[in-house]
Scaffold this motif. Structure first.
Motif, PDB file in Angstrom:
ATOM      1  N   LYS A 185       0.832  -1.201   0.000  1.00 36.38           N
ATOM      2  CA  LYS A 185       0.000   0.000   0.000  1.00 36.38           C
ATOM      3  C   LYS A 185       0.865   1.249   0.000  1.00 36.38           C
ATOM      4  O   LYS A 185       2.000   1.232   0.480  1.00 36.38           O
ATOM      5  CB  LYS A 185      -0.890   0.000   1.238  1.00 36.38           C
ATOM      6  CG  LYS A 185      -1.993  -1.040   1.168  1.00 36.38           C
ATOM      7  CD  LYS A 185      -2.899  -0.897   2.373  1.00 36.38           C
ATOM      8  CE  LYS A 185      -3.989  -1.945   2.318  1.00 36.38           C
ATOM      9  NZ  LYS A 185      -4.743  -2.013   3.566  1.00 36.38           N
ATOM     10  N   ARG A 216     -10.626  -4.767  -3.789  1.00 33.40           N
ATOM     11  CA  ARG A 216      -9.872  -5.634  -2.870  1.00 33.40           C
ATOM     12  C   ARG A 216     -10.147  -7.083  -3.132  1.00 33.40           C
ATOM     13  O   ARG A 216     -11.212  -7.420  -3.574  1.00 33.40           O
ATOM     14  CB  ARG A 216     -10.277  -5.358  -1.408  1.00 33.40           C
ATOM     15  CG  ARG A 216      -9.776  -4.072  -0.891  1.00 33.40           C
ATOM     16  CD  ARG A 216     -10.520  -3.676   0.380  1.00 33.40           C
ATOM     17  NE  ARG A 216     -10.538  -2.213   0.481  1.00 33.40           N
ATOM     18  CZ  ARG A 216      -9.527  -1.494   0.957  1.00 33.40           C
ATOM     19  NH1 ARG A 216      -8.444  -2.086   1.393  1.00 33.40           N
ATOM     20  NH2 ARG A 216      -9.619  -0.180   0.990  1.00 33.40           N
ATOM     21  N   VAL A 248      -6.225  -2.509  -4.555  1.00 31.42           N
ATOM     22  CA  VAL A 248      -5.486  -1.742  -3.554  1.00 31.42           C
ATOM     23  C   VAL A 248      -4.152  -2.447  -3.300  1.00 31.42           C
ATOM     24  O   VAL A 248      -4.108  -3.668  -3.160  1.00 31.42           O
ATOM     25  CB  VAL A 248      -6.305  -1.674  -2.238  1.00 31.42           C
ATOM     26  CG1 VAL A 248      -5.455  -1.138  -1.084  1.00 31.42           C
ATOM     27  CG2 VAL A 248      -7.548  -0.817  -2.447  1.00 31.42           C
TER      28      VAL A 248
END
Ligand code: NAD
Length: 255
Positions: A94, A255, A156
């Protein structure tokens, strides 16, 4: 271009999608040079495939290593007729981690292997292909690159991977346009999720969530289904400058 009697460089051919291409192309009478950093797997696969396969240790980011792999193809099998670039890595991170921010080195590494490495193979292969004898329609060679559906709707944590695969997708058309005057076609495949060693390490719940996002067939792709498309790209001269999705209609969720 017919496969029988032709020679192809397969970068990243030791494993997964590249290995499936090596199997399929040699099965159709072509010769292949497997260029990869995984020497153990690559050499084992080459010896399993027999006289029409050779292994050349090469990092796609390294000019000399890729140059030596192309020289191996010419020395062992004569002219080079195409290249399939499958070498790639995947790292998820991330932008904002609990303990800081994403590593710039990790981002650079993914882009370096997947995008810069692909371009390195393409430019050196194109240089070899421009002196290959002309076939029908003046065709001299075919280059297949591997993008990903992550180029379009990635998840993500996939910023680096998406950037690298988006780069591969975006450079397909300009390179195809440029190389058209040499009779060299350039096509990319954007696979969905395929059952390869790259996916084996993924946690079971993530695998299940990914498979649930594939409308039909509701399963991961098999490497030979990717290789079958590569075979078609090589044999169908009208395919050029395109990025072809191979994904069972999958559109990855956030996700
Ligand atoms: N498996 C999937 O679901 C999927 C989906 C979309 C795109 N892709 C892409 O397909 C390609 C093949 O992936 P795969 O699933 O077969 O993975 P894989 O890990 O089985 O194979 C990748 C191969 O690339 C080689 N490689 C890695 N870095 C290299 C380097 N610097 N130089 C030379 N070789 C290197 C590895 O040694 C390995 O043999 C990759 O570009 C990947 O990003 C895979």
């Amino acid at each position: 271009m017919q496969l029988d009697g032709r020679t192809f460089l397969i970068a990243g051919g030791s494993s997964g999608l590249g290995a499936a291409c090596a199997r399929r192309l040699t099965g159709r009478g072509a010769s292949v040079v497997i260029a990869d950093i995984d020497e153990r797997r690559g050499a084992t696969l080459a010896s399993e495939l027999g006289d029409r396969a050779a292994f050349a240790p090469a990092d796609v980011t390294d000019e000399d290593g890729v140059g030596r792999a192309i020289a191996t193809a010419r020395d062992r099998f004569g002219d080079l007729h195409g290249a399939v670039v499958c070498a790639g890595i995947h790292r998820a991170e991330k932008v904002l981690r609990r303990d800081g921010v994403a590593s710039l080195d990790a981002f650079r590494r993914v882009v370096e292997v997947n995008l810069v490495g692909t371009f390195n193979v393409v430019r050196l292969a194109a240089d070899a292909l421009r002196s290959a004898p002309e076939g029908e329609d003046g065709e001299r060679g075919v280059i297949v690159m591997t993008s990903s559906i992550a180029a379009y709707e990635s998840q993500v944590g996939q910023a680096a991977y998406a950037a690298s695969k988006g780069g591969v997708a975006s450079m397909t058309l300009p390179i195809a346009r440029e190389l058209s005057r040499f009779g060299i076609r350039v096509v990319s495949v954007a696979p969905g999720v395929f059952e390869t060693p790259m996916m084996v390490g993924v946690a079971e719940d993530v695998r299940r969530s990914l498979a649930d996002q594939i409308p039909f067939p509701p399963r991961f792709g098999q490497p030979d289904e990717f290789a079958a498309l590569v075979e078609h790209i090589i044999t169908n001269r009208m395919l050029n400058g395109a990025v072809l999705r191979l994904d069972g209609a999958m559109r990855m969720q956030a996700r």
